[in-house]
Write a protein that holds these residues in place. Structure first.
Motif, PDB file in Angstrom:
ATOM      1  N   LEU A  36       4.091   1.592   7.037  1.00  0.00           N
ATOM      2  CA  LEU A  36       2.659   1.927   7.004  1.00  0.00           C
ATOM      3  C   LEU A  36       2.412   3.277   6.335  1.00  0.00           C
ATOM      4  O   LEU A  36       1.383   3.470   5.682  1.00  0.00           O
ATOM      5  N   SER A  37       3.352   4.201   6.488  1.00  0.00           N
ATOM      6  CA  SER A  37       3.182   5.502   5.831  1.00  0.00           C
ATOM      7  C   SER A  37       3.264   5.364   4.317  1.00  0.00           C
ATOM      8  O   SER A  37       2.577   6.083   3.581  1.00  0.00           O
ATOM      9  N   ILE A  38       4.083   4.425   3.836  1.00  0.00           N
ATOM     10  CA  ILE A  38       4.169   4.185   2.386  1.00  0.00           C
ATOM     11  C   ILE A  38       2.836   3.635   1.885  1.00  0.00           C
ATOM     12  O   ILE A  38       2.341   4.041   0.817  1.00  0.00           O
ATOM     13  N   GLU A  82       0.404   6.496   1.601  1.00  0.00           N
ATOM     14  CA  GLU A  82       0.656   7.343   0.430  1.00  0.00           C
ATOM     15  C   GLU A  82       0.010   6.771  -0.825  1.00  0.00           C
ATOM     16  O   GLU A  82      -0.344   7.511  -1.748  1.00  0.00           O
ATOM     17  N   HIS A  83      -0.133   5.447  -0.865  1.00  0.00           N
ATOM     18  CA  HIS A  83      -0.751   4.789  -2.026  1.00  0.00           C
ATOM     19  C   HIS A  83      -2.242   4.522  -1.802  1.00  0.00           C
ATOM     20  O   HIS A  83      -2.882   3.859  -2.622  1.00  0.00           O
ATOM     21  N   GLY A  84      -2.799   5.028  -0.709  1.00  0.00           N
ATOM     22  CA  GLY A  84      -4.222   4.850  -0.447  1.00  0.00           C
ATOM     23  C   GLY A  84      -4.599   3.443  -0.039  1.00  0.00           C
ATOM     24  O   GLY A  84      -5.736   3.009  -0.258  1.00  0.00           O
ATOM     25  N   PRO A 140      -6.722  -5.104   2.234  1.00  0.00           N
ATOM     26  CA  PRO A 140      -7.731  -5.521   1.254  1.00  0.00           C
ATOM     27  C   PRO A 140      -7.098  -5.638  -0.133  1.00  0.00           C
ATOM     28  O   PRO A 140      -6.442  -4.709  -0.595  1.00  0.00           O
ATOM     29  N   THR A 141      -7.292  -6.751  -0.772  1.00  0.00           N
ATOM     30  CA  THR A 141      -6.711  -6.970  -2.101  1.00  0.00           C
ATOM     31  C   THR A 141      -7.170  -5.901  -3.087  1.00  0.00           C
ATOM     32  O   THR A 141      -6.405  -5.459  -3.943  1.00  0.00           O
ATOM     33  N   LYS A 182      -5.285  -2.826  -6.411  1.00  0.00           N
ATOM     34  CA  LYS A 182      -5.609  -2.964  -7.834  1.00  0.00           C
ATOM     35  C   LYS A 182      -4.788  -2.056  -8.736  1.00  0.00           C
ATOM     36  O   LYS A 182      -4.253  -2.508  -9.757  1.00  0.00           O
ATOM     37  N   ASP A 183      -4.657  -0.794  -8.376  1.00  0.00           N
ATOM     38  CA  ASP A 183      -4.008   0.172  -9.260  1.00  0.00           C
ATOM     39  C   ASP A 183      -2.608   0.581  -8.803  1.00  0.00           C
ATOM     40  O   ASP A 183      -1.989   1.457  -9.425  1.00  0.00           O
ATOM     41  N   CYS A 184      -2.113  -0.028  -7.729  1.00  0.00           N
ATOM     42  CA  CYS A 184      -0.829   0.459  -7.197  1.00  0.00           C
ATOM     43  C   CYS A 184       0.134  -0.652  -6.787  1.00  0.00           C
ATOM     44  O   CYS A 184       1.139  -0.376  -6.129  1.00  0.00           O
ATOM     45  N   ARG A 185      -0.171  -1.885  -7.134  1.00  0.00           N
ATOM     46  CA  ARG A 185       0.634  -3.008  -6.636  1.00  0.00           C
ATOM     47  C   ARG A 185       2.119  -2.835  -6.974  1.00  0.00           C
ATOM     48  O   ARG A 185       2.985  -2.895  -6.092  1.00  0.00           O
TER      49      ARG A 185
END
Length: 433
Positions: free
Chosen positions: A312-314, A317-319, A337-338, A342-345
């Motif tokens: 969950l912390s990871i 870190e990616h918002g 939420p999908t 969008k910008d970090c998959r």
């Protein structure tokens, strides 16, 4: 004492303001009113706040300002009063080069409240002098309640513009869109009103989205917590921030329809036990699409202390925020939420792989969540069997089940293509009968 808030559709024209006036005068206990900016009068019309945001983007588009000015002129004419806003629009014109976005978009409520105060012959109470935000745009509640109480109770009646207040420097600050609901709740809390009436263009809260379930029934009474659960899942009848001031003070909220004032609407109260002992325990059903499942599989996961916290912390870190986290002994599923992916998959998957070394890792899109909400539904023996029996008989595959100890709701995950069908099946089997 009753505090009332009227939404944009209730204040969109002179004829609507006449309805508002009749409602207020019908009960002398309705002493204070919060008004929104004029909303849409018909399909394809524009809200005044939308026009103000357009003007903010291009401060020197004279046609937009003229359109806004005409909207208010029409309201004044149709209400049958004499009221001059020329000076106010001169101020707006002069502030186009230097005025903040918050100041400009707040003029929608400000001008409508000015008009309605003149129409009612009630005092105009400036929200900027009563509602206060700190430098981080957080509401300063004690100060707000103190000033609202002092100003409101100094007058037998009053009209307050919704949506805005001021910051510590004296500049206009606004709530998120729809924030007039919050303004109304703050006013009710400040004067310890007996009720907070929130008037809009629907007859109250329904047991399901009427666009999906035409036979959805009105809910007469709902608890604050039930409303919060339904709102979280997309049944947006009231700003969540508008619930807490009244909830904390034990003030009931009544959602009503300006166009049908004789309909009692929905009462939102601290708790209701009506459905906990009845055959029908469900308050309502709501849901939304657009979720993804991050599936993490690793043998002996349960022996690795802190594995879940690290995963969950990871995400943090990616918002990426997580909605639900069902697990088994060697599997961890994280519903998110999908849109957050969008910008970090790719980067998120790479970090999860590098730091957790899972045996299997993948993301599955196209998940919808549906909440079946009601106080005490878990205490009804056989309820879960009925629920999942209905879904199974309809040939719907349940991808996730989340049942907490709150005895408030059951959340299920299904494929998005089954979303509408699932809501209809559950409503037909557990609510409509």
């Amino acid at each position: 004492m009753i505090v009332c808030k009227f939404g944009g559709t209730s204040c969109c024209s002179g004829s609507q303001l006449k309805k508002v006036k009749d409602i207020l005068l019908a009960n002398p206990e309705r002493r204070y009113v919060i008004v929104s900016a004029p909303g849409k009068r018909f399909d394809g019309d524009q809200k005044v706040t939308d026009l103000l945001y357009q003007l903010d983007k291009d401060r020197h588009t004279a046609s937009i300002l003229a359109k806004i000015q005409q909207r208010y002129a029409d309201i004044i004419r149709d209400a049958g009063i004499t009221f001059d806003l020329d000076h106010e629009f001169e101020v707006i014109q002069n502030q186009l080069d230097t005025g903040s976005t918050a100041w400009l978009v707040s003029r929608g409520e400000y001008l409508n409240a000015k008009i309605f105060a003149a129409y009612m012959n009630w005092p105009f109470l400036e929200a900027a002098d009563m509602i206060f935000f700190d430098e981080n745009h957080h509401l300063i509640e004690p100060l707000t309640y103190r000033f609202m109480k002092k100003e409101m109770l100094a007058h037998a009646n009053g009209v307050i513009p919704g949506f805005y207040g001021s910051d510590e420097a004296g500049n206009i600050a606004v709530f998120p869109r729809g924030g007039s609901d919050v303004s109304g709740a703050l006013a009710a809390r400040a004067v310890q009103a007996d009720a907070y009436e929130n008037w809009t263009d629907v007859d109250g809260i329904l047991t399901a989205d009427p666009h999906l379930v035409p036979e959805a029934k009105p809910i007469n009474t709902i608890s604050y917590q039930e409303l919060r659960e339904l709102s979280y899942m997309g049944a947006g009848m009231l700003q969540e921030e508008a619930v807490f001031p009244c909830r904390n003070a034990g003030i009931p909220i009544n959602l009503r329809n300006t166009n049908h004032p004789n309909v009692q609407g929905t009462w939102i109260v601290s708790e209701t036990k009506q459905r906990t002992e009845a055959h029908q325990p469900i308050t309502g059903i709501a849901g939304k699409k657009g979720f993804s499942n991050i599936q993490i599989e690793k043998a002996m996961m349960n022996t690795q202390i802190g594995f879940g916290a690290k995963a969950l912390s990871i995400l943090a870190e990616h918002g990426v925020s997580f909605e639900h986290n069902p697990t088994s002994i060697d599997t961890m599923s994280i519903l998110v939420p999908t849109a957050d992916l969008k910008d970090c998959r790719k980067a998120l998957l790479a970090d999860l792989q590098a730091q957790l070394s899972p045996d299997n890792l993948f993301i599955e899109d196209g998940i919808a969540l549906i909440a079946v909400v009601g106080e005490g539904i878990i205490r009804h023996v056989g309820f879960a069997a009925r629920l999942f029996g209905l879904v199974a008989e309809a040939g719907i595959n349940v991808r996730m089940i989340d049942v907490g100890f709150s005895e408030m709701n059951v959340i299920i995950g299904v494929n998005e293509e089954d979303f509408e069908k699932t809501i209809r099946v559950i409503h037909q089997g557990l609510v409509a009968k």
